[in-house]
Design a protein around this motif. Structure first.
Motif, PDB file in Angstrom:
ATOM      1  N   LEU A  64     -51.938  16.240 -31.348  1.00 50.50           N
ATOM      2  CA  LEU A  64     -50.662  16.109 -32.185  1.00 50.50           C
ATOM      3  C   LEU A  64     -49.937  17.518 -32.324  1.00 50.50           C
ATOM      4  O   LEU A  64     -48.636  17.581 -32.499  1.00 50.50           O
ATOM      5  N   ALA A  65     -50.910  18.758 -32.470  1.00 52.41           N
ATOM      6  CA  ALA A  65     -50.094  20.016 -32.343  1.00 52.41           C
ATOM      7  C   ALA A  65     -48.890  20.241 -31.136  1.00 52.41           C
ATOM      8  O   ALA A  65     -48.196  20.929 -31.421  1.00 52.41           O
ATOM      9  N   THR A  66     -49.676  19.665 -29.990  1.00 55.15           N
ATOM     10  CA  THR A  66     -48.897  20.177 -28.920  1.00 55.15           C
ATOM     11  C   THR A  66     -47.513  19.144 -29.114  1.00 55.15           C
ATOM     12  O   THR A  66     -46.488  19.718 -28.773  1.00 55.15           O
ATOM     13  N   SER A  67     -47.755  18.100 -29.337  1.00 56.16           N
ATOM     14  CA  SER A  67     -46.539  16.983 -29.525  1.00 56.16           C
ATOM     15  C   SER A  67     -45.548  17.579 -30.519  1.00 56.16           C
ATOM     16  O   SER A  67     -44.485  17.259 -30.157  1.00 56.16           O
ATOM     17  N   ARG A  68     -46.141  18.143 -31.841  1.00 57.98           N
ATOM     18  CA  ARG A  68     -45.315  18.665 -32.774  1.00 57.98           C
ATOM     19  C   ARG A  68     -44.366  19.934 -32.268  1.00 57.98           C
ATOM     20  O   ARG A  68     -43.171  19.920 -32.330  1.00 57.98           O
ATOM     21  N   ALA A  69     -45.071  20.561 -31.260  1.00 54.25           N
ATOM     22  CA  ALA A  69     -44.812  21.785 -30.505  1.00 54.25           C
ATOM     23  C   ALA A  69     -43.458  21.473 -29.665  1.00 54.25           C
ATOM     24  O   ALA A  69     -42.420  22.000 -29.866  1.00 54.25           O
ATOM     25  N   TYR A  70     -43.591  20.248 -28.796  1.00 56.87           N
ATOM     26  CA  TYR A  70     -42.789  20.112 -28.036  1.00 56.87           C
ATOM     27  C   TYR A  70     -41.138  19.252 -28.618  1.00 56.87           C
ATOM     28  O   TYR A  70     -40.201  19.527 -28.637  1.00 56.87           O
ATOM     29  N   LEU A  71     -41.705  18.437 -29.810  1.00 57.84           N
ATOM     30  CA  LEU A  71     -40.725  17.896 -30.530  1.00 57.84           C
ATOM     31  C   LEU A  71     -39.983  19.067 -31.360  1.00 57.84           C
ATOM     32  O   LEU A  71     -38.656  19.023 -31.398  1.00 57.84           O
ATOM     33  N   PHE A  72     -40.421  20.118 -31.891  1.00 58.90           N
ATOM     34  CA  PHE A  72     -39.777  21.013 -32.574  1.00 58.90           C
ATOM     35  C   PHE A  72     -38.842  21.897 -31.286  1.00 58.90           C
ATOM     36  O   PHE A  72     -37.662  22.264 -31.731  1.00 58.90           O
ATOM     37  N   ALA A  73     -39.523  22.016 -30.351  1.00 61.31           N
ATOM     38  CA  ALA A  73     -38.492  22.949 -29.033  1.00 61.31           C
ATOM     39  C   ALA A  73     -37.494  21.970 -28.797  1.00 61.31           C
ATOM     40  O   ALA A  73     -36.116  22.316 -28.726  1.00 61.31           O
ATOM     41  N   LEU A  74     -37.704  20.370 -28.565  1.00 66.52           N
ATOM     42  CA  LEU A  74     -36.523  19.743 -28.282  1.00 66.52           C
ATOM     43  C   LEU A  74     -35.342  19.687 -29.291  1.00 66.52           C
ATOM     44  O   LEU A  74     -34.176  19.783 -28.987  1.00 66.52           O
ATOM     45  N   PHE A  75     -35.686  19.584 -30.638  1.00 66.71           N
ATOM     46  CA  PHE A  75     -34.846  19.644 -32.018  1.00 66.71           C
ATOM     47  C   PHE A  75     -34.178  21.048 -31.860  1.00 66.71           C
ATOM     48  O   PHE A  75     -32.926  20.997 -32.385  1.00 66.71           O
TER      49      PHE A  75
ATOM     50  N   PHE B 229     -29.756  31.058 -27.230  1.00 61.22           N
ATOM     51  CA  PHE B 229     -30.567  29.974 -26.366  1.00 61.22           C
ATOM     52  C   PHE B 229     -31.814  30.619 -25.647  1.00 61.22           C
ATOM     53  O   PHE B 229     -32.956  30.254 -25.596  1.00 61.22           O
ATOM     54  N   PRO B 230     -31.227  31.517 -24.829  1.00 61.73           N
ATOM     55  CA  PRO B 230     -32.576  31.868 -23.970  1.00 61.73           C
ATOM     56  C   PRO B 230     -33.525  33.113 -24.441  1.00 61.73           C
ATOM     57  O   PRO B 230     -34.541  33.403 -24.251  1.00 61.73           O
ATOM     58  N   ILE B 231     -32.734  33.608 -25.385  1.00 61.22           N
ATOM     59  CA  ILE B 231     -33.569  34.608 -26.377  1.00 61.22           C
ATOM     60  C   ILE B 231     -34.839  34.130 -26.961  1.00 61.22           C
ATOM     61  O   ILE B 231     -35.871  34.853 -27.238  1.00 61.22           O
ATOM     62  N   LEU B 232     -35.021  32.889 -27.251  1.00 56.62           N
ATOM     63  CA  LEU B 232     -35.893  32.331 -28.158  1.00 56.62           C
ATOM     64  C   LEU B 232     -36.992  31.536 -27.035  1.00 56.62           C
ATOM     65  O   LEU B 232     -37.920  30.767 -27.543  1.00 56.62           O
ATOM     66  N   PHE B 233     -36.954  31.601 -25.787  1.00 56.28           N
ATOM     67  CA  PHE B 233     -37.826  30.991 -24.744  1.00 56.28           C
ATOM     68  C   PHE B 233     -39.264  31.508 -25.286  1.00 56.28           C
ATOM     69  O   PHE B 233     -40.009  30.613 -25.121  1.00 56.28           O
ATOM     70  N   PRO B 234     -39.544  32.664 -25.482  1.00 58.15           N
ATOM     71  CA  PRO B 234     -40.701  33.147 -25.842  1.00 58.15           C
ATOM     72  C   PRO B 234     -41.352  32.335 -26.985  1.00 58.15           C
ATOM     73  O   PRO B 234     -42.643  32.351 -27.007  1.00 58.15           O
ATOM     74  N   CYS B 235     -40.692  31.783 -27.728  1.00 55.45           N
ATOM     75  CA  CYS B 235     -41.366  31.121 -28.982  1.00 55.45           C
ATOM     76  C   CYS B 235     -41.757  29.452 -28.616  1.00 55.45           C
ATOM     77  O   CYS B 235     -42.352  29.011 -29.436  1.00 55.45           O
ATOM     78  N   MET B 236     -41.462  28.980 -27.336  1.00 59.00           N
ATOM     79  CA  MET B 236     -41.898  27.739 -27.027  1.00 59.00           C
ATOM     80  C   MET B 236     -43.206  27.887 -26.389  1.00 59.00           C
ATOM     81  O   MET B 236     -43.809  28.664 -26.236  1.00 59.00           O
TER      82      MET B 236
ATOM     83  N   ARG C 214     -40.763  38.464 -27.560  1.00 62.16           N
ATOM     84  CA  ARG C 214     -42.209  38.344 -27.228  1.00 62.16           C
ATOM     85  C   ARG C 214     -43.068  39.402 -27.811  1.00 62.16           C
ATOM     86  O   ARG C 214     -44.259  39.209 -28.424  1.00 62.16           O
ATOM     87  N   TYR C 215     -42.518  40.752 -27.871  1.00 61.85           N
ATOM     88  CA  TYR C 215     -43.210  41.776 -28.630  1.00 61.85           C
ATOM     89  C   TYR C 215     -43.593  41.732 -29.947  1.00 61.85           C
ATOM     90  O   TYR C 215     -44.603  42.040 -30.391  1.00 61.85           O
ATOM     91  N   THR C 216     -42.609  41.008 -30.514  1.00 61.10           N
ATOM     92  CA  THR C 216     -42.715  40.727 -32.319  1.00 61.10           C
ATOM     93  C   THR C 216     -43.487  39.468 -32.598  1.00 61.10           C
ATOM     94  O   THR C 216     -43.826  39.222 -33.567  1.00 61.10           O
ATOM     95  N   ASN C 217     -43.767  38.672 -31.448  1.00 61.71           N
ATOM     96  CA  ASN C 217     -44.161  37.422 -31.740  1.00 61.71           C
ATOM     97  C   ASN C 217     -45.807  37.583 -32.335  1.00 61.71           C
ATOM     98  O   ASN C 217     -46.496  38.381 -31.567  1.00 61.71           O
ATOM     99  N   GLY C 218     -46.096  37.256 -33.576  1.00 69.23           N
ATOM    100  CA  GLY C 218     -47.364  37.460 -34.314  1.00 69.23           C
ATOM    101  C   GLY C 218     -46.982  38.783 -35.092  1.00 69.23           C
ATOM    102  O   GLY C 218     -48.325  38.946 -35.967  1.00 69.23           O
TER     103      GLY C 218
END
Length: 280
Positions: free
Chosen positions: A13-24, A46-53, A174-178
């Motif tokens: 469910l967590a993985t599915s939510r992550a993919y749905l969030f990415a899609l939307f 658009f490409p700047i947010l790749f590390p959040c996926m 990526r550096y600021t993630n977390g």
């Protein structure tokens, strides 16, 4: 066994939510940037947010949502081309979005173990690859034209700056993630950028000197001789409307029509072309 199954169910469910969030999320950026009446500044994010996926699959879902919305008009166009077939229009739209999304996960991964430098380099490489064949043949909505609105007149230097800056910003994400505080500041910054782009006036399109654009919708290509004759009449009427004295196309010398306007050229109807289309 129950605890094991519950654990895997939660992971699914967590993985599915992550993919749905990415899609939307990708769809929201695509619509905000390229929908009629908006400005493409937002596509820079658009490409700047790749590390959040989440992994490469998350990057692909994110890119699919984005590209599906950048070519939202393909469905109606392809439907008209295939005799108003909604199924063929939807299939063409889906396939183009699916193919356009391939280049990004080939180079970029949402893997949290990647370093900021590696993320910056892979994002920059993906930007370059998206401009080259075979990816460029099917990729619509590349972020580089969005940078063109920011770096107008910079030429190839602007291209280099755009690719480098995109990679650097992705590395920063990526550096600021977390890091909670820096992450919040980054989100606020992106939100302000989105607001600034959405609030900006849509640049007025200026056609090249001597070129006149005319909005037409003739529908599917004519199937028989009678439909062909009717189509020539409709085209002739559209030409007269813009070429009459005082109209925008009064001095036009060249006529360019979509390839599906007349269907296959029939030499037997050349006289119709001369009298109904060229003569006006």
């Amino acid at each position: 066994f129950c605890s094991y199954a519950l654990h895997h169910c939660r992971e699914y469910l967590a993985t599915s939510r992550a993919y749905l969030f990415a899609l939307f999320a990708g769809a929201a950026i695509g619509m905000a940037a390229w929908h009629w009446g908006n400005t493409p500044y937002i596509a820079i994010a658009f490409p700047i947010l790749f590390p959040c996926m989440k992994g490469r699959a998350g990057v692909y879902a994110y890119a699919f949502g984005y590209h599906a919305c950048t070519v939202y008009g393909l469905m109606s166009f392809a439907s008209a081309w295939f005799n108003d077939s909604i199924v063929m229009g939807a299939l063409s739209w889906f396939m183009l979005a699916a193919l356009a999304s391939v280049v990004w996960p080939l180079f970029v991964s949402g893997d949290k173990s990647n370093s900021a430098w590696r993320t910056a380099l892979s994002t920059s490489l993906a930007m370059v690859a998206g401009l080259l064949p075979p990816f460029a043949l099917v990729l619509d909505g590349h972020p580089l034209p969005a940078w063109g609105y920011v770096l107008e007149g910079w030429g190839f230097l602007g291209v280099a700056v755009a690719i480098t800056a995109t990679g650097a910003c992705a590395g920063l994400v990526r550096y600021t993630n977390g890091m909670l505080m820096q992450r919040h500041l980054l989100i606020v910054g992106l939100a302000l950028t989105w607001a600034a782009g959405a609030a900006s006036l849509t640049p007025e399109f200026k056609a090249p000197k001597g070129v006149v654009g005319v909005d037409t919708y003739f529908g599917k290509p004519p199937a028989g001789d009678m439909e062909q004759v009717e189509r020539y009449g409709a085209v002739s009427k559209a030409i007269r409307q813009v070429s009459e004295q005082g109209q925008v196309g009064e001095s036009a010398q060249v006529l360019v029509l979509p390839e599906n306007t007349m269907n296959v050229d029939d030499p037997a109807l050349d006289f119709m072309v001369s009298s109904e289309v060229v003569a006006p």
